[in-house]
Design a protein around this motif. Structure first.
Motif, PDB file in Angstrom:
ATOM      1  N   LYS A   1       0.834  -1.207   0.000  1.00 30.54           N
ATOM      2  CA  LYS A   1       0.000   0.000   0.000  1.00 30.54           C
ATOM      3  C   LYS A   1       0.869   1.257   0.000  1.00 30.54           C
ATOM      4  N   SER A   2       1.925   1.239   0.802  1.00 30.45           N
ATOM      5  CA  SER A   2       2.836   2.374   0.851  1.00 30.45           C
ATOM      6  C   SER A   2       3.523   2.583  -0.495  1.00 30.45           C
ATOM      7  N   ASP A   3       3.953   1.499  -1.127  1.00 35.13           N
ATOM      8  CA  ASP A   3       4.600   1.603  -2.444  1.00 35.13           C
ATOM      9  C   ASP A   3       3.684   2.276  -3.459  1.00 35.13           C
ATOM     10  N   LEU A   4       2.412   1.932  -3.422  1.00 36.07           N
ATOM     11  CA  LEU A   4       1.467   2.457  -4.407  1.00 36.07           C
ATOM     12  C   LEU A   4       1.166   3.937  -4.191  1.00 36.07           C
ATOM     13  N   SER A   5       1.571   4.484  -3.058  1.00 40.47           N
ATOM     14  CA  SER A   5       1.447   5.927  -2.857  1.00 40.47           C
ATOM     15  C   SER A   5       2.569   6.680  -3.562  1.00 40.47           C
ATOM     16  N   ARG A   6       3.636   5.948  -3.941  1.00 39.63           N
ATOM     17  CA  ARG A   6       4.797   6.607  -4.543  1.00 39.63           C
ATOM     18  C   ARG A   6       5.063   6.175  -5.979  1.00 39.63           C
ATOM     19  N   GLN A   7       4.479   5.054  -6.394  1.00 42.58           N
ATOM     20  CA  GLN A   7       4.769   4.527  -7.724  1.00 42.58           C
ATOM     21  C   GLN A   7       3.520   3.913  -8.336  1.00 42.58           C
ATOM     22  N   ASP A   8       3.600   3.642  -9.630  1.00 48.62           N
ATOM     23  CA  ASP A   8       2.420   3.201 -10.379  1.00 48.62           C
ATOM     24  C   ASP A   8       2.105   1.723 -10.198  1.00 48.62           C
ATOM     25  N   SER A   9       3.058   0.933  -9.734  1.00 44.38           N
ATOM     26  CA  SER A   9       2.795  -0.483  -9.503  1.00 44.38           C
ATOM     27  C   SER A   9       3.792  -1.020  -8.486  1.00 44.38           C
ATOM     28  N   THR A  10       3.471  -2.171  -7.916  1.00 43.38           N
ATOM     29  CA  THR A  10       4.358  -2.831  -6.962  1.00 43.38           C
ATOM     30  C   THR A  10       4.088  -4.325  -7.012  1.00 43.38           C
ATOM     31  N   VAL A  11       4.948  -5.099  -6.351  1.00 46.73           N
ATOM     32  CA  VAL A  11       4.734  -6.539  -6.230  1.00 46.73           C
ATOM     33  C   VAL A  11       4.548  -6.869  -4.755  1.00 46.73           C
ATOM     34  N   LEU A  12       3.378  -7.404  -4.443  1.00 48.33           N
ATOM     35  CA  LEU A  12       3.122  -7.875  -3.082  1.00 48.33           C
ATOM     36  C   LEU A  12       3.795  -9.232  -2.921  1.00 48.33           C
ATOM     37  N   ARG A  13       4.754  -9.308  -1.993  1.00 42.90           N
ATOM     38  CA  ARG A  13       5.482 -10.553  -1.773  1.00 42.90           C
ATOM     39  C   ARG A  13       5.235 -11.049  -0.354  1.00 42.90           C
ATOM     40  N   PHE A  14       4.820 -12.317  -0.272  1.00 40.37           N
ATOM     41  CA  PHE A  14       4.626 -12.946   1.033  1.00 40.37           C
ATOM     42  C   PHE A  14       4.913 -14.433   0.888  1.00 40.37           C
ATOM     43  N   ILE A  15       5.812 -14.937   1.732  1.00 42.54           N
ATOM     44  CA  ILE A  15       6.191 -16.356   1.688  1.00 42.54           C
ATOM     45  C   ILE A  15       6.049 -16.938   3.080  1.00 42.54           C
ATOM     46  N   HIS A  16       5.381 -18.088   3.149  1.00 46.77           N
ATOM     47  CA  HIS A  16       5.286 -18.830   4.405  1.00 46.77           C
ATOM     48  C   HIS A  16       5.162 -20.310   4.081  1.00 46.77           C
ATOM     49  N   ARG A  17       6.172 -21.052   4.468  1.00 49.02           N
ATOM     50  CA  ARG A  17       6.243 -22.487   4.141  1.00 49.02           C
ATOM     51  C   ARG A  17       6.045 -22.687   2.637  1.00 49.02           C
ATOM     52  N   ASP A  18       4.994 -23.460   2.258  1.00 51.69           N
ATOM     53  CA  ASP A  18       4.766 -23.733   0.837  1.00 51.69           C
ATOM     54  C   ASP A  18       3.997 -22.621   0.128  1.00 51.69           C
ATOM     55  N   LEU A  19       3.532 -21.634   0.873  1.00 52.87           N
ATOM     56  CA  LEU A  19       2.768 -20.535   0.275  1.00 52.87           C
ATOM     57  C   LEU A  19       3.734 -19.465  -0.231  1.00 52.87           C
ATOM     58  N   LYS A  20       3.596 -19.125  -1.491  1.00 51.75           N
ATOM     59  CA  LYS A  20       4.416 -18.066  -2.073  1.00 51.75           C
ATOM     60  C   LYS A  20       3.527 -17.159  -2.915  1.00 51.75           C
ATOM     61  N   ILE A  21       3.367 -15.930  -2.451  1.00 52.68           N
ATOM     62  CA  ILE A  21       2.555 -14.948  -3.170  1.00 52.68           C
ATOM     63  C   ILE A  21       3.479 -13.886  -3.743  1.00 52.68           C
ATOM     64  N   GLU A  22       3.424 -13.714  -5.052  1.00 53.77           N
ATOM     65  CA  GLU A  22       4.107 -12.620  -5.730  1.00 53.77           C
ATOM     66  C   GLU A  22       3.106 -12.031  -6.717  1.00 53.77           C
ATOM     67  N   GLU A  23       2.351 -11.063  -6.234  1.00 51.12           N
ATOM     68  CA  GLU A  23       1.230 -10.523  -6.990  1.00 51.12           C
ATOM     69  C   GLU A  23       1.522  -9.079  -7.386  1.00 51.12           C
ATOM     70  N   THR A  24       1.548  -8.824  -8.691  1.00 52.77           N
ATOM     71  CA  THR A  24       1.724  -7.456  -9.167  1.00 52.77           C
ATOM     72  C   THR A  24       0.420  -6.689  -9.009  1.00 52.77           C
ATOM     73  N   ILE A  25       0.516  -5.525  -8.396  1.00 48.30           N
ATOM     74  CA  ILE A  25      -0.654  -4.664  -8.188  1.00 48.30           C
ATOM     75  C   ILE A  25      -0.335  -3.302  -8.784  1.00 48.30           C
ATOM     76  N   THR A  26      -1.188  -2.829  -9.657  1.00 46.95           N
ATOM     77  CA  THR A  26      -1.012  -1.474 -10.188  1.00 46.95           C
ATOM     78  C   THR A  26      -1.817  -0.495  -9.346  1.00 46.95           C
ATOM     79  N   ARG A  27      -1.426   0.759  -9.419  1.00 47.36           N
ATOM     80  CA  ARG A  27      -2.192   1.775  -8.696  1.00 47.36           C
ATOM     81  C   ARG A  27      -3.621   1.826  -9.219  1.00 47.36           C
ATOM     82  N   ALA A  28      -3.798   1.617 -10.524  1.00 51.75           N
ATOM     83  CA  ALA A  28      -5.157   1.616 -11.103  1.00 51.75           C
ATOM     84  C   ALA A  28      -5.984   0.481 -10.508  1.00 51.75           C
TER      85      ALA A  28
END
Length: 433
Positions: free
Chosen positions: A324-351
């Motif tokens: 959320k903080s990244d999207l206040s400064r740039q047009d897109s970011t990648v949400l990264r979260f890893i826990h055991r076998d779960l790996k989230i790398e989701e690109t989110i645009t400000r739009a």
């Protein structure tokens, strides 16, 4: 001769007891303010304290007594022994909820006021202050959080919490008025100012007439509030970018019957970080495990199970907050979260993000309009706009004010301590001869 404990001898403070963070600011006799610094066990110091309370039972000689920790120390204590401790979060959210009166903590029944009082006592201790030695002005939201919030109940319970913590006669004012007092220090002539105060659980708007040199320095013309702020924006990111990876869209079967959607309440709680830890009960964990057995996406639901079991909510919300903080400064970011076998790398645009929060922005815009209508003013009657709180950094939120009033009239500053600074100034003013 001034009697001991008389207000003339007390330290003037403003206290912003927040949903997410709490701040204490001290005002001196010359009208200068400085935030108290909280000292934590690892020797870290900060001007803000996370509004978290961890409780556990400990042996004191032959007796077992309840111990507590707050802020960063609360997180450490909880992670050290999550099975034998209780982490209390977002206490402010429940103040105006008549359905929440008390809860059982180990063998004790504790009211909400008692829990908050315990937090406040430790908060002041970490700031090196004694509640009985201060004269305090406390902030309150214009509208408390919750769909069925009872604002009068919220104020009464807030006051009782401070009294129970040992504060003598706390003065309670609207939080945006505190921010307005802080902003008034910049003014050299009378002005009509709209103040937007964005917290973790609520957003409040007040329109005030300031006269820095007049006999009546502040006149409130109108105010409004809504139970939407930073936590709601976090919820939107979780709902769209995290929940699908944890099985929200999966189905399951009972006795070989027709596919059923997985329980929606699990993911409603996932999006509210203060509720996620409450899911760590044997019954809920068994239910998730049972549903996963016949689920169309069993591994995703097992990832949800492990997330709850391992108490990973802090890390998850840290990742969401960073996105959320990244999207206040740039047009897109990648949400990264890893826990055991779960790996989230989701690109989110400000739009994307702005489309997700569009319903929330509409409610914020309606609340701004309500304050304007109550004050009987139009956009041209507002001389300045002052925004405070972390959500004021979100470009789409800032745009609401730029469009109405023009960017040249919109200002911000001291986003995390300005409310408490203004409250301290109000407290000092109230005791001036």
């Amino acid at each position: 001769m001034t009697a001991p404990g008389h207000n003339q001898t007390k330290i003037r403070v403003g206290i912003d007891f927040g949903t997410t963070n709490s701040v204490v600011v001290i005002a001196d006799e010359n009208g200068n303010t400085h935030p108290a610094r909280f000292v934590f066990t690892d020797h870290a110091t900060s001007e803000t304290c996370r509004t978290l309370l961890c409780l556990w039972m400990d042996q004191d000689g032959r007796r077992r007594v309840m111990k507590d920790a707050i802020g960063l120390d609360a997180i450490e204590a909880y992670l050290d022994d999550p099975a034998e401790s209780r982490l209390i979060m977002s206490m402010k959210t429940y103040l105006a909820q008549g359905s929440f009166r008390e809860t059982r903590v180990f063998s004790s029944v504790m009211t909400l006021e008692a829990l908050i009082a315990r937090f406040l006592t430790s908060l002041m201790d970490k700031a090196g202050l004694n509640p009985g030695d201060v004269s305090a002005t406390i902030g309150r939201p214009v509208r408390f959080a919750g769909e069925l919030a009872d604002d009068s109940l919220g104020v009464a319970r807030l006051r009782e919490s401070f009294l129970e913590a040992g504060f003598p006669e706390p003065n309670i004012v609207l939080e945006p008025e505190g921010a307005g007092w802080r902003f008034m220090q910049r003014l050299d002539r009378p002005a009509t100012v709209l103040v937007g105060d964005f917290g973790g659980g609520t957003s409040d708007f007040s329109i005030m007439r300031f006269d820095p040199h007049g006999s009546q320095r502040v006149t409130t013309l109108g105010h409004s509030g809504v139970g939407i702020a930073g936590d709601q924006f976090d919820y939107r990111i979780i709902s769209h970018a995290v929940a699908p990876a944890l099985g929200r869209d999966a189905t399951y079967r009972v006795m070989g019957g027709q596919p059923l959607p997985v329980p929606a309440e699990w993911f409603a709680s996932l999006g509210r970080w203060h509720r996620l830890s409450l899911m760590r009960t044997p019954q809920t964990l068994r239910d998730i495990a049972d549903v996963a057995k016949t689920s169309s996406e069993p591994e995703k639901l097992r990832s949800l199970l492990r997330l709850i079991e391992d108490q990973e909510s802090q890390n998850l919300y840290r990742a969401v907050g960073q996105a959320k903080s990244d999207l206040s400064r740039q047009d897109s970011t990648v949400l990264r979260f890893i826990h055991r076998d779960l790996k989230i790398e989701e690109t989110i645009t400000r739009a994307d993000f702005e489309s997700w929060i569009a319903p929330d922005l509409a409610r914020l815009d309606d609340a701004i309009e309500d304050a304007m209508v109550q004050a009987g003013l139009g956009p041209d009657d507002i001389d300045r706009v002052f925004l405070t709180g972390g959500t004021s950094f979100v470009p789409a939120v800032r745009d609401l004010f730029d469009r109405r009033f023009g960017a040249q009239r919109v200002d911000s500053g001291s986003e995390f301590v300005s409310v408490a600074e203004g409250l301290a100034l109000i407290e000092r003013e109230r005791h001036q001869a």
